[in-house]
Enzyme design. Structure first.
Site, PDB file in Angstrom:
ATOM      1  N   ASP A 224       0.810  -1.218   0.000  1.00  0.00           N
ATOM      2  CA  ASP A 224       0.000   0.000   0.000  1.00  0.00           C
ATOM      3  C   ASP A 224       0.847   1.272   0.000  1.00  0.00           C
ATOM      4  O   ASP A 224       1.867   1.348   0.700  1.00  0.00           O
ATOM      5  CB  ASP A 224      -0.897  -0.017   1.254  1.00  0.00           C
ATOM      6  N   GLU A 288       1.136  -0.659  -5.034  1.00  0.00           N
ATOM      7  CA  GLU A 288       0.189   0.423  -5.275  1.00  0.00           C
ATOM      8  C   GLU A 288       0.985   1.714  -5.423  1.00  0.00           C
ATOM      9  O   GLU A 288       1.609   2.179  -4.468  1.00  0.00           O
ATOM     10  CB  GLU A 288      -0.814   0.569  -4.136  1.00  0.00           C
TER      11      GLU A 288
END
Length: 569
Positions: A224, A288
């Site tokens: 993330d 990401e």
């Protein structure tokens, strides 16, 4: 008339099941994102959980999914619904127990599904033991986080050390703590303090967390918010963007010192070294990264198996033209390293839903692209049945990004509309829960947009998804060369061509009028193509043979797939 082609079911079964080996299992996978709070509630508390996911693995298998990744399920105060983690090695009770996770992992592997988990390395919760000890200046945790003294104005007032702004738009990316007499950095919510990757102890801690889950048997990580991982340690003011005069707006500054720093790629290389300790099968790392194309491609070089391609999410919308889509596809393929594997993301928990952004007809065209373009397809749970955004009132809004925008701005900022529960059937809470009250409201269209209803409809979104995902699992789609063509200003076509197994031709009309196109623009196209699938806007006969490839009619907003199966006549 139903558009699925029955003739090719047996033909396709003859060419499925390509053995890619333990190192390459991920290269052509169909990946499915599960947002655990919203997938399936097993205990009636209105919140999805691990046992709920386990109970629905058959849906993933039926949908031709190869692996799924789970958004965070770790202990959390839920300031950002799991992305503020208070213990990286445990399960939040709202989702179940470690035994539940192990059961899910075991059953998933038994039905040949890979399991990817979210790793959130940029920050922790402010309730994490590390932060609480850092707050009290206890070694070795004192500089696990980014602490800075403030600037003192002429009147003696202390202000944040620079003009860095929080992503969530709630003001400065700094919060003062009396206990430390200092500010700590949080690029997201104040409850999500940034970890300090200039501290080698932090680097080692994250490696050990990865090993903990890899030893459990997970097949990899979706990592993330990676571009935010490191900051320029001079802590200079960022240049002003000129787009807004509001210093609390994230767009106030250019992200010169808070994103895409060179050290970030070094950290990624370290993560890859941990993954490479595990073989048979290999483990995968997906990044990401909302960044420009050059910064994104550097993640391949740093050792990521792939950075997510957000072109369909961030750059395309219902006004995008055929040339816009072609440019997006070609840009990724031409910039990707020769050994890289492409991927195509149509939706996720942070963006408005696919069917809402594009409309139901164009959404099918985008889904077709994600499934038949080379490499990896990524499906957000619910997009396979065409779920749409749910309007959420200010009173029901829980997303911090929406809450920080206030009553006047929450509707354009909140991510809640794309996170509402999966619509399984037409009964209580759409079959998501036995509880009529769920953590976010169910979309009012659940009686018609749900999995059970769509399974009974031959022209449903799910029928389309299953048909195209079946085609994805053939050698043609797994290894066919990609050729993209702009046949006119409204029609995009692409082919996946092989010498041995045949070719696929996908034609998408993004205009509002019927178009007649010439498929002989593809040099190697057969003079006899068979229709594999056509979207409901068409009235093509199932199993029909295309006799004239130079005059092919494509209805407005229609998507059509033709197939040439060599040696299968």
């Amino acid at each position: 008339m139903r558009a699925v082609i029955v003739f090719c079911v047996m033909s396709l079964s003859l060419v499925c099941g390509l053995d890619q080996g333990n190192d390459d299992w991920w290269r052509t996978m169909s990946l499915y994102q599960i947002y655990p709070r919203s997938f399936k509630d097993s205990d009636g508390d209105g919140v999805g959980d691990l046992k709920g996911i386990l109970s629905k693995l058959d849906h993933l298998v039926e949908s031709n999914i190869d692996g799924f990744w789970l958004s965070p399920f770790y202990p959390s105060p839920m300031v950002d619904f799991g992305y503020d983690i208070s213990d990286f090695r445990a399960i939040d009770p709202v989702f179940g127990t470690m035994e539940d996770f192990e059961d899910l992992l075991k059953l998933a592997h038994e039905v040949f599904l890979k399991v990817i988990v979210d790793l959130v390395p940029n920050h922790s919760s402010d309730q994490h033991e590390w932060f609480q000890k850092s707050l009290m200046n206890i070694q070795p945790y004192s500089d696990y986080y980014v602490w800075r003294e403030g600037r003192v104005l002429e009147n003696g007032t202390s202000v944040p050390p620079n003009n860095w702004v929080s992503v969530f738009g709630g003001g400065p990316a700094w919060t003062w703590r009396e206990e430390r007499q200092a500010y700590y950095l949080h690029q997201f919510a104040p409850g999500q303090p940034d970890l300090n990757y200039n501290n080698e102890n932090v680097v080692r801690e994250m490696h050990d967390i990865m090993r903990f889950w890899l030893n459990k048997g997970v097949d990899g990580f979706r990592i993330d918010a990676v571009p935010h991982l490191c900051e320029d340690d001079r802590f200079l003011d960022e240049p002003l963007s000129g787009d807004t005069d509001d210093p609390n707006n994230y767009g106030y500054t250019l992200k010169t010192y808070t994103k895409d720093q060179p050290k970030t790629y070094e950290i990624v290389r370290g993560w890859r070294s941990v993954l490479d300790e595990y073989t048979d099968p290999s483990r995968v790392m997906m990044i990401e990264a909302y960044a420009n194309i050059s910064m994104t491609m550097k993640y391949y070089e740093a050792g990521a198996h792939f950075p997510f391609n957000f072109g369909l999410v961030a750059d395309m919308n219902n006004d995008s033209t055929a040339s816009d889509f072609k440019r997006m596809i070609d840009d990724w393929m031409s910039n990707m390293p020769p050994t890289g594997t492409a991927n195509w993301v149509a939706g996720n928990h942070d963006k408005s839903r696919l069917a809402t952004r594009f409309g139901q007809e164009r959404a099918r065209a985008v889904t077709l692209m994600t499934l038949l373009l080379p490499g990896i397809s990524v499906t957000y749970n619910g997009d396979e049945i065409g779920m749409e955004d749910t309007w959420i009132s200010w009173e029901d809004t829980v997303d911090p990004q929406g809450c920080n925008a206030g009553r006047e701005g929450f509707e354009t900022s909140s991510r809640d509309p794309a996170r509402t529960p999966f619509q399984w059937n037409m009964y209580t809470s759409a079959g998501f829960s036995t509880n009529s009250t769920t953590w976010l409201p169910i979309n009012e269209n659940y009686k018609t947009v749900n999995l059970v209803t769509q399974k009974m409809n031959n022209n449903s979104y799910y029928d389309f998804y299953r048909a195209v995902s079946t085609l994805k699992n053939t050698p043609i789609a797994e290894k066919g060369n990609l050729i993209t063509k702009l046949l006119n200003e409204n029609v995009l076509a692409f082919s996946r061509e092989t010498v041995e197994d045949g070719s696929i031709y996908a034609v998408i009309n993004l205009g509002s009028e019927e178009e007649t196109i010439d498929l002989s623009a593809f040099d190697n196209v057969s003079s006899r193509l068979k229709l594999y699938y056509a979207t409901p806007s068409t009235d093509f006969e199932q199993g029909s043979v295309l006799a004239d490839i130079k005059h092919v009619k494509i209805p407005a907003a229609g998507a059509v797939i033709y197939i040439d199966l060599k040696n299968m006549e």
